[in-house]
Design an enzyme around this catalytic site. Sequence first.
Site, PDB file in Angstrom:
ATOM      1  N   SER A 168       0.828  -1.223   0.000  1.00  0.00           N
ATOM      2  CA  SER A 168       0.000   0.000   0.000  1.00  0.00           C
ATOM      3  C   SER A 168       0.859   1.268   0.000  1.00  0.00           C
ATOM      4  CB  SER A 168      -0.970  -0.001   1.183  1.00  0.00           C
ATOM      5  OG  SER A 168      -0.290  -0.281   2.392  1.00  0.00           O
ATOM      6  N   HIS A 190      -1.941  -8.919   1.869  1.00  0.00           N
ATOM      7  CA  HIS A 190      -1.617  -7.655   2.564  1.00  0.00           C
ATOM      8  C   HIS A 190      -2.765  -7.348   3.533  1.00  0.00           C
ATOM      9  CE1 HIS A 190       0.227  -3.874   3.307  1.00  0.00           C
ATOM     10  NE2 HIS A 190      -0.194  -3.178   2.269  1.00  0.00           N
ATOM     11  N   HIS A 204       5.698 -12.801   7.447  1.00  0.00           N
ATOM     12  CA  HIS A 204       5.951 -11.414   7.030  1.00  0.00           C
ATOM     13  C   HIS A 204       7.141 -11.376   6.082  1.00  0.00           C
ATOM     14  CE1 HIS A 204       6.415  -7.062   7.159  1.00  0.00           C
ATOM     15  NE2 HIS A 204       5.148  -7.072   7.534  1.00  0.00           N
ATOM     16  N   ARG A 255       3.020  -4.845  16.489  1.00  0.00           N
ATOM     17  CA  ARG A 255       1.642  -4.342  16.306  1.00  0.00           C
ATOM     18  C   ARG A 255       0.635  -5.390  16.782  1.00  0.00           C
ATOM     19  NH1 ARG A 255       1.897  -3.091  10.047  1.00  0.00           N
ATOM     20  NH2 ARG A 255       2.682  -5.222  10.168  1.00  0.00           N
ATOM     21  N   ASP A 282      -2.262  -8.449  11.419  1.00  0.00           N
ATOM     22  CA  ASP A 282      -3.625  -8.848  11.045  1.00  0.00           C
ATOM     23  C   ASP A 282      -4.170 -10.026  11.856  1.00  0.00           C
ATOM     24  OD1 ASP A 282      -3.958  -6.902   9.017  1.00  0.00           O
ATOM     25  OD2 ASP A 282      -2.586  -8.048   7.766  1.00  0.00           O
TER      26      ASP A 282
END
Length: 441
Positions: free
Chosen positions: A240, A270, A317, A326, A374
């Site tokens: 992105s 993604h 990843h 995160r 995610d």
Amino acid sequence: MSLKETLRRKIEEFRPRTQRLLREFGKVKIDEVTIEQCIGGGRDIPSLVTDISYLDPYDGIRFRGKSINETFEALPKPPGALYPTVEAFWYFLLTGDVPSDDHVEEVLHEFRARANVPYYVYDIIRALPVGTHPMVMLSSAVLSMQRDSKFARFYNSGTFNKRDAWAYMYEDASDLVARLPEIAAFIYRYRYRNCDIITSNPELDLGANFAHMMGIAPPYDDLSRMYFIIHSDHESGNVSAHTTHLVASALSDAFYAYSAGLNGLAGPLHGLANQEVLRWIMAFEKKLGGAAPTKENVTRALWDTLDAGQIIPGYGHAVLRKTDPRFLAQRDFCLRIPELKEDPLVKLVAMLFETAPAVLAEHGKIRNPWPNVDAHSGAIQSHYGVKEWDFYTVLFGVGRSIGCMANITWDRALGYAIERPKSVTTSMLEKWAANGGRQKH
Ligand code: HAX
């Protein structure tokens, strides 16, 4: 001094560094490229520059040099809140300085003035056919605002010059960040709450206003602040951010650029992985038919997925080689709120965290068997009633705009070139492979 004036001063101070590197050290070698990198998605080839965030494979993301926890610690928070405002973070990402309360107040004021979403944006969302994915709604909404781009107007004004271009990019970038929460909440309420739209409350900060427009009580306001901040930036190479940077490098404005970036975020490898995680979890629960999840049946389900040739969403990843901070930030949020800690889905995410890395390591393909950002978000959203998982990537898109917009403002400030890496052919690679490397002429 206003944020824009502070930024102008920072840019003037910074520009000579980039200019000197290009002028005096432009031919200094910083790396070599292998065939594997060339075919394999350009992993680890340093070909982008950003000073806004840096991703270390083991330490994870640092925003302007600060880890996630240091960022949360350093930035001003609203009274009673656990997390800083997005407005404080926006100031910090753009300037690298921790803002004072007055600076934050000024950004709050500025965002209020910019947050008016043009009427036609809603017409466009409503005109899309039933069943349209919320990411298409978001991307179309962003693209439609190109009509009013200040950067495009400046470009067409006959007075365009590279030196001042950043100021117009800043205008569009700020408009976009300020408007996205209202657009996202509109998409949610329009699509999943019988068009029962809640109007914005301009007295609130961006995170609290988003929670208000979603119709969800605290601590969803703090969750939104935390969520948007951790999803904002992950240096420049992810799909992105890279797409946004690439499109803007052609002097396309922020709306063209971010609409394109959102289309990349919508890919399942993604940002869409957050919806895929909840879909996987729900399918697993259905299969259990009411039985309690255990380490044994979770392990079995993971192997079933892998044996069917599918991926485990939320794991792995391209850069990270450890648990994504995160993911841990979201876990911390859950541990701070007793009812969330006890939520069955949150517990299942924790059980997956205990089991999936070993299964993926034994499977033997993946380079990083640890969870990414995610893997956690869906379980938390679901707890607060946002169970419609195809909306999750829209939330990611609101957060990611903060980093992408800060980056393309600086891209223009430093006059980064139009991006145009070089292609080679397979025959060339075969020739260089046979010769043990590319021959220098
Ligand atoms: N489950 C099963 N297999 C996986 C896997 C996973 N979660 N992640 C990677 N693999 C496989 C790959 O498919 C690849 O297999 P092949 O050699 O057969 O092609 C192999 O392991 C090596 O891949 P890798 O080098 O470890 O990973 P990549 O750098 O190529 O890709 C991805 C990184 C994040 C795309 C990958 O790990 C993946 O698909 N993960 C699941 C989807 C996901 O969670 N995406 C979100 C990532 C974070 C993000 O960007 N959020 O927006």
